[in-house]
Design a protein around this motif. Structure first.
Motif, PDB file in Angstrom:
ATOM      1  N   ASN A  34     -70.619   8.683   5.423  1.00  0.00           N
ATOM      2  CA  ASN A  34     -71.752   9.038   5.195  1.00  0.00           C
ATOM      3  C   ASN A  34     -72.343   9.683   6.330  1.00  0.00           C
ATOM      4  O   ASN A  34     -72.890   8.956   7.234  1.00  0.00           O
ATOM      5  CB  ASN A  34     -72.684   7.927   4.505  1.00  0.00           C
ATOM      6  N   GLU A  35     -72.722  11.038   6.332  1.00  0.00           N
ATOM      7  CA  GLU A  35     -73.484  11.570   7.471  1.00  0.00           C
ATOM      8  C   GLU A  35     -74.839  11.546   7.301  1.00  0.00           C
ATOM      9  O   GLU A  35     -75.700  12.104   8.059  1.00  0.00           O
ATOM     10  CB  GLU A  35     -72.810  13.124   7.550  1.00  0.00           C
ATOM     11  N   VAL A  36     -75.262  11.449   6.101  1.00  0.00           N
ATOM     12  CA  VAL A  36     -76.572  11.427   5.567  1.00  0.00           C
ATOM     13  C   VAL A  36     -77.191  10.074   4.798  1.00  0.00           C
ATOM     14  O   VAL A  36     -76.406   9.353   4.376  1.00  0.00           O
ATOM     15  CB  VAL A  36     -77.113  12.507   4.940  1.00  0.00           C
ATOM     16  N   THR A  37     -78.680   9.932   4.871  1.00  0.00           N
ATOM     17  CA  THR A  37     -79.137   8.881   4.152  1.00  0.00           C
ATOM     18  C   THR A  37     -79.203   9.226   2.975  1.00  0.00           C
ATOM     19  O   THR A  37     -79.062  10.561   2.519  1.00  0.00           O
ATOM     20  CB  THR A  37     -80.532   8.776   4.903  1.00  0.00           C
ATOM     21  N   PRO A  38     -79.426   8.395   1.764  1.00  0.00           N
ATOM     22  CA  PRO A  38     -79.604   8.636   0.350  1.00  0.00           C
ATOM     23  C   PRO A  38     -80.720   9.783   0.274  1.00  0.00           C
ATOM     24  O   PRO A  38     -80.456  10.622  -0.728  1.00  0.00           O
ATOM     25  CB  PRO A  38     -79.975   7.101  -0.187  1.00  0.00           C
ATOM     26  N   ALA A  39     -81.685   9.466   0.950  1.00  0.00           N
ATOM     27  CA  ALA A  39     -82.976  10.298   0.747  1.00  0.00           C
ATOM     28  C   ALA A  39     -82.508  12.017   1.157  1.00  0.00           C
ATOM     29  O   ALA A  39     -82.909  12.819   0.521  1.00  0.00           O
ATOM     30  CB  ALA A  39     -84.293  10.006   1.466  1.00  0.00           C
ATOM     31  N   GLN A  40     -81.709  12.093   2.210  1.00  0.00           N
ATOM     32  CA  GLN A  40     -81.291  13.276   2.804  1.00  0.00           C
ATOM     33  C   GLN A  40     -80.248  14.024   1.740  1.00  0.00           C
ATOM     34  O   GLN A  40     -80.440  15.134   1.385  1.00  0.00           O
ATOM     35  CB  GLN A  40     -80.620  13.179   4.091  1.00  0.00           C
ATOM     36  N   ALA A  41     -79.410  13.277   1.354  1.00  0.00           N
ATOM     37  CA  ALA A  41     -78.649  13.602   0.013  1.00  0.00           C
ATOM     38  C   ALA A  41     -79.463  14.207  -0.959  1.00  0.00           C
ATOM     39  O   ALA A  41     -79.165  15.276  -1.456  1.00  0.00           O
ATOM     40  CB  ALA A  41     -77.599  12.283  -0.111  1.00  0.00           C
ATOM     41  N   GLY A  42     -80.291  13.440  -1.400  1.00  0.00           N
ATOM     42  CA  GLY A  42     -81.185  13.759  -2.456  1.00  0.00           C
ATOM     43  C   GLY A  42     -81.722  15.219  -2.219  1.00  0.00           C
ATOM     44  O   GLY A  42     -81.937  16.102  -3.133  1.00  0.00           O
ATOM     45  N   ALA A 107     -71.592  18.895  -0.270  1.00  0.00           N
ATOM     46  CA  ALA A 107     -70.104  18.923  -0.847  1.00  0.00           C
ATOM     47  C   ALA A 107     -69.607  17.450  -0.805  1.00  0.00           C
ATOM     48  O   ALA A 107     -69.212  16.987  -1.943  1.00  0.00           O
ATOM     49  CB  ALA A 107     -69.059  19.871  -0.436  1.00  0.00           C
ATOM     50  N   GLN A 108     -69.673  16.960   0.317  1.00  0.00           N
ATOM     51  CA  GLN A 108     -69.145  15.574   0.760  1.00  0.00           C
ATOM     52  C   GLN A 108     -70.168  14.490  -0.259  1.00  0.00           C
ATOM     53  O   GLN A 108     -69.531  13.594  -0.885  1.00  0.00           O
ATOM     54  CB  GLN A 108     -69.062  15.180   1.927  1.00  0.00           C
ATOM     55  N   ALA A 109     -71.280  14.964  -0.056  1.00  0.00           N
ATOM     56  CA  ALA A 109     -72.405  14.073  -0.888  1.00  0.00           C
ATOM     57  C   ALA A 109     -71.907  14.130  -2.305  1.00  0.00           C
ATOM     58  O   ALA A 109     -72.093  12.957  -3.124  1.00  0.00           O
ATOM     59  CB  ALA A 109     -73.565  14.226  -0.509  1.00  0.00           C
ATOM     60  N   LYS A 110     -71.674  15.203  -3.023  1.00  0.00           N
ATOM     61  CA  LYS A 110     -71.364  15.317  -4.299  1.00  0.00           C
ATOM     62  C   LYS A 110     -70.265  14.063  -4.817  1.00  0.00           C
ATOM     63  O   LYS A 110     -70.195  13.593  -5.800  1.00  0.00           O
ATOM     64  CB  LYS A 110     -71.018  16.619  -4.608  1.00  0.00           C
ATOM     65  N   THR A 111     -69.081  14.480  -3.951  1.00  0.00           N
ATOM     66  CA  THR A 111     -68.103  13.492  -3.998  1.00  0.00           C
ATOM     67  C   THR A 111     -68.316  12.006  -3.869  1.00  0.00           C
ATOM     68  O   THR A 111     -67.987  11.300  -4.750  1.00  0.00           O
ATOM     69  CB  THR A 111     -66.857  13.833  -3.106  1.00  0.00           C
ATOM     70  N   ASP A 112     -68.985  11.737  -2.866  1.00  0.00           N
ATOM     71  CA  ASP A 112     -69.555  10.414  -2.811  1.00  0.00           C
ATOM     72  C   ASP A 112     -70.399   9.758  -3.978  1.00  0.00           C
ATOM     73  O   ASP A 112     -69.994   8.784  -4.408  1.00  0.00           O
ATOM     74  CB  ASP A 112     -70.346  10.220  -1.533  1.00  0.00           C
ATOM     75  N   ALA A 113     -71.239  10.697  -4.395  1.00  0.00           N
ATOM     76  CA  ALA A 113     -72.137  10.333  -5.781  1.00  0.00           C
ATOM     77  C   ALA A 113     -71.055  10.079  -6.913  1.00  0.00           C
ATOM     78  O   ALA A 113     -71.563   9.338  -7.556  1.00  0.00           O
ATOM     79  CB  ALA A 113     -73.085  11.358  -5.846  1.00  0.00           C
ATOM     80  N   ALA A 114     -70.266  10.969  -7.077  1.00  0.00           N
ATOM     81  CA  ALA A 114     -69.357  10.811  -8.240  1.00  0.00           C
ATOM     82  C   ALA A 114     -68.457   9.556  -8.329  1.00  0.00           C
ATOM     83  O   ALA A 114     -68.537   8.651  -9.382  1.00  0.00           O
ATOM     84  CB  ALA A 114     -68.379  12.007  -8.293  1.00  0.00           C
ATOM     85  N   GLN A 115     -68.304   9.111  -6.940  1.00  0.00           N
ATOM     86  CA  GLN A 115     -67.477   7.863  -6.957  1.00  0.00           C
ATOM     87  C   GLN A 115     -68.516   6.601  -7.084  1.00  0.00           C
ATOM     88  O   GLN A 115     -68.165   5.670  -7.751  1.00  0.00           O
ATOM     89  CB  GLN A 115     -66.697   7.806  -5.252  1.00  0.00           C
ATOM     90  N   ILE A 116     -69.671   6.833  -6.543  1.00  0.00           N
ATOM     91  CA  ILE A 116     -70.628   5.641  -6.712  1.00  0.00           C
ATOM     92  C   ILE A 116     -70.905   5.650  -8.244  1.00  0.00           C
ATOM     93  O   ILE A 116     -71.080   4.350  -8.718  1.00  0.00           O
ATOM     94  CB  ILE A 116     -71.824   5.971  -5.822  1.00  0.00           C
ATOM     95  N   ASN A 117     -71.410   6.613  -8.814  1.00  0.00           N
ATOM     96  CA  ASN A 117     -71.848   6.497 -10.278  1.00  0.00           C
ATOM     97  C   ASN A 117     -70.548   6.295 -10.907  1.00  0.00           C
ATOM     98  O   ASN A 117     -70.897   5.283 -12.061  1.00  0.00           O
ATOM     99  CB  ASN A 117     -72.111   8.111 -10.863  1.00  0.00           C
ATOM    100  N   ALA A 118     -69.418   6.328 -10.790  1.00  0.00           N
ATOM    101  CA  ALA A 118     -68.098   5.670 -11.389  1.00  0.00           C
ATOM    102  C   ALA A 118     -68.141   4.285 -11.281  1.00  0.00           C
ATOM    103  O   ALA A 118     -68.018   3.549 -12.364  1.00  0.00           O
ATOM    104  CB  ALA A 118     -66.708   6.285 -10.794  1.00  0.00           C
ATOM    105  N   ALA A 119     -68.409   3.788 -10.124  1.00  0.00           N
ATOM    106  CA  ALA A 119     -68.419   2.215  -9.694  1.00  0.00           C
ATOM    107  C   ALA A 119     -69.594   1.588 -10.527  1.00  0.00           C
ATOM    108  O   ALA A 119     -69.313   0.383 -11.168  1.00  0.00           O
ATOM    109  CB  ALA A 119     -68.641   1.970  -8.166  1.00  0.00           C
TER     110      ALA A 119
END
Length: 149
Positions: A34-42, A107-119
Protein backbone atom coordinates in the motif's frame (compact mmCIF):
# COMPACT_ATOMS: atom_id res chain seq x y z
CA UNK A 1 -41.76 -5.62 16.79
CA UNK A 2 -40.84 -5.95 20.44
CA UNK A 3 -38.73 -9.08 19.84
CA UNK A 4 -36.99 -7.35 16.96
CA UNK A 5 -36.04 -4.40 19.18
CA UNK A 6 -34.79 -6.68 21.97
CA UNK A 7 -32.67 -8.69 19.54
CA UNK A 8 -31.19 -5.56 17.95
CA UNK A 9 -30.06 -4.25 21.34
CA UNK A 10 -27.92 -7.33 21.87
CA UNK A 11 -25.97 -6.99 18.63
CA UNK A 12 -23.96 -3.98 19.88
CA UNK A 13 -23.92 -2.41 16.40
CA UNK A 14 -22.05 0.73 17.42
CA UNK A 15 -19.26 -1.29 18.98
CA UNK A 16 -19.11 -3.79 16.12
CA UNK A 17 -19.02 -1.06 13.46
CA UNK A 18 -16.26 0.82 15.27
CA UNK A 19 -14.10 -2.24 15.85
CA UNK A 20 -14.57 -3.45 12.27
CA UNK A 21 -13.63 -0.06 10.86
CA UNK A 22 -10.52 0.26 13.05
CA UNK A 23 -9.34 -3.28 12.33
CA UNK A 24 -9.81 -2.90 8.59
CA UNK A 25 -8.04 0.48 8.56
CA UNK A 26 -5.11 -0.88 10.60
CA UNK A 27 -4.82 -4.00 8.45
CA UNK A 28 -4.87 -1.96 5.24
CA UNK A 29 -2.26 0.49 6.56
CA UNK A 30 0.05 -2.39 7.51
CA UNK A 31 0.10 -3.91 4.01
CA UNK A 32 3.56 -3.38 2.52
CA UNK A 33 2.27 -2.89 -1.03
CA UNK A 34 0.00 0.00 0.00
CA UNK A 35 1.50 3.27 -1.17
CA UNK A 36 -1.55 5.24 -0.05
CA UNK A 37 -3.90 5.58 2.87
CA UNK A 38 -7.49 4.39 2.47
CA UNK A 39 -8.58 8.04 2.22
CA UNK A 40 -6.07 8.71 -0.54
CA UNK A 41 -7.24 5.58 -2.36
CA UNK A 42 -10.79 6.90 -2.10
CA UNK A 43 -9.73 10.17 -3.72
CA UNK A 44 -7.96 8.26 -6.49
CA UNK A 45 -11.09 6.16 -7.12
CA UNK A 46 -13.16 9.33 -7.50
CA UNK A 47 -10.65 10.85 -9.91
CA UNK A 48 -10.47 7.57 -11.82
CA UNK A 49 -14.17 7.94 -12.57
CA UNK A 50 -14.03 11.67 -13.30
CA UNK A 51 -10.67 13.37 -13.43
CA UNK A 52 -10.63 17.08 -12.67
CA UNK A 53 -13.46 17.19 -10.13
CA UNK A 54 -13.97 20.22 -7.95
CA UNK A 55 -12.50 19.82 -4.49
CA UNK A 56 -15.94 20.29 -2.96
CA UNK A 57 -17.36 17.51 -5.13
CA UNK A 58 -14.55 15.19 -4.11
CA UNK A 59 -15.11 16.09 -0.45
CA UNK A 60 -18.83 15.41 -0.72
CA UNK A 61 -18.19 12.04 -2.39
CA UNK A 62 -15.82 11.11 0.44
CA UNK A 63 -18.12 12.53 3.15
CA UNK A 64 -15.51 15.14 4.11
CA UNK A 65 -15.80 18.81 4.88
CA UNK A 66 -13.67 21.56 3.30
CA UNK A 67 -10.82 21.25 5.81
CA UNK A 68 -10.69 17.47 5.47
CA UNK A 69 -10.62 17.39 1.69
CA UNK A 70 -8.11 20.24 1.58
CA UNK A 71 -5.72 18.31 3.84
CA UNK A 72 -6.24 15.10 1.89
CA UNK A 73 -5.53 16.83 -1.42
CA UNK A 74 -2.46 18.51 0.10
CA UNK A 75 -1.06 15.16 1.29
CA UNK A 76 -1.91 13.49 -2.01
CA UNK A 77 -0.28 16.30 -3.97
CA UNK A 78 2.83 16.08 -1.78
CA UNK A 79 2.97 12.36 -2.65
CA UNK A 80 2.66 13.36 -6.34
CA UNK A 81 -0.56 11.39 -6.76
CA UNK A 82 -2.69 14.39 -7.73
CA UNK A 83 -2.33 17.99 -8.68
CA UNK A 84 -4.58 20.87 -7.83
CA UNK A 85 -5.42 23.41 -10.55
CA UNK A 86 -7.55 26.52 -10.50
CA UNK A 87 -10.90 26.16 -12.20
CA UNK A 88 -10.94 27.95 -15.57
CA UNK A 89 -14.40 29.42 -15.02
CA UNK A 90 -14.25 30.22 -11.31
CA UNK A 91 -10.92 31.47 -10.02
CA UNK A 92 -11.98 30.72 -6.42
CA UNK A 93 -12.56 27.04 -7.13
CA UNK A 94 -9.97 24.30 -7.43
CA UNK A 95 -10.06 21.09 -9.41
CA UNK A 96 -8.08 17.95 -8.66
CA UNK A 97 -6.39 15.89 -11.36
CA UNK A 98 -4.58 12.54 -11.34
CA UNK A 99 -0.87 12.54 -12.09
CA UNK A 100 0.83 9.69 -13.99
CA UNK A 101 1.98 8.29 -10.62
CA UNK A 102 -1.59 8.62 -9.32
CA UNK A 103 -2.89 6.56 -12.25
CA UNK A 104 -0.36 3.81 -11.52
CA UNK A 105 -1.21 3.78 -7.82
CA UNK A 106 -4.93 3.79 -8.67
CA UNK A 107 -4.52 0.60 -10.70
CA UNK A 108 -2.86 -1.12 -7.72
CA UNK A 109 -5.51 0.27 -5.34
CA UNK A 110 -8.25 -1.24 -7.52
CA UNK A 111 -6.55 -4.65 -7.36
CA UNK A 112 -6.12 -4.34 -3.60
CA UNK A 113 -9.74 -3.25 -3.10
CA UNK A 114 -11.00 -6.22 -5.11
CA UNK A 115 -8.99 -8.59 -2.90
CA UNK A 116 -10.20 -6.93 0.30
CA UNK A 117 -13.81 -6.97 -0.87
CA UNK A 118 -13.45 -10.67 -1.70
CA UNK A 119 -12.15 -11.34 1.83
CA UNK A 120 -14.93 -9.24 3.38
CA UNK A 121 -17.65 -11.09 1.51
CA UNK A 122 -16.18 -14.59 1.82
CA UNK A 123 -18.63 -17.00 3.42
CA UNK A 124 -21.72 -14.90 2.70
CA UNK A 125 -24.30 -15.29 -0.04
CA UNK A 126 -24.96 -12.51 -2.53
CA UNK A 127 -28.34 -11.95 -0.88
CA UNK A 128 -26.70 -11.54 2.53
CA UNK A 129 -24.15 -9.08 1.14
CA UNK A 130 -26.95 -7.10 -0.53
CA UNK A 131 -28.66 -6.78 2.85
CA UNK A 132 -25.45 -5.69 4.58
CA UNK A 133 -24.77 -3.13 1.85
CA UNK A 134 -28.33 -1.80 2.07
CA UNK A 135 -28.09 -1.57 5.87
CA UNK A 136 -24.73 0.24 5.80
CA UNK A 137 -25.99 2.63 3.12
CA UNK A 138 -29.10 3.37 5.15
CA UNK A 139 -26.91 4.75 7.94
CA UNK A 140 -26.02 7.69 5.72
CA UNK A 141 -29.71 8.56 5.37
CA UNK A 142 -30.53 8.00 9.02
CA UNK A 143 -27.56 10.03 10.26
CA UNK A 144 -26.84 12.71 7.63
CA UNK A 145 -23.78 14.92 7.83
CA UNK A 146 -24.43 18.24 9.54
CA UNK A 147 -24.90 20.96 6.93
CA UNK A 148 -22.29 23.20 8.59
CA UNK A 149 -19.38 20.85 7.83
Amino acid sequence: MRNKEAAARHHRFIYLLNVAQRRLQRWMAAQPQNEVTPAQAGLLFILGKQDGVLMGEAGAALDMGPAGISGLVDRSAAARLVERRADREDGRAWRVWLTPKGRTVLAQAKTDAAQINAALTDGFTSAEIDIVARWLSSIQDKFPRPSDE
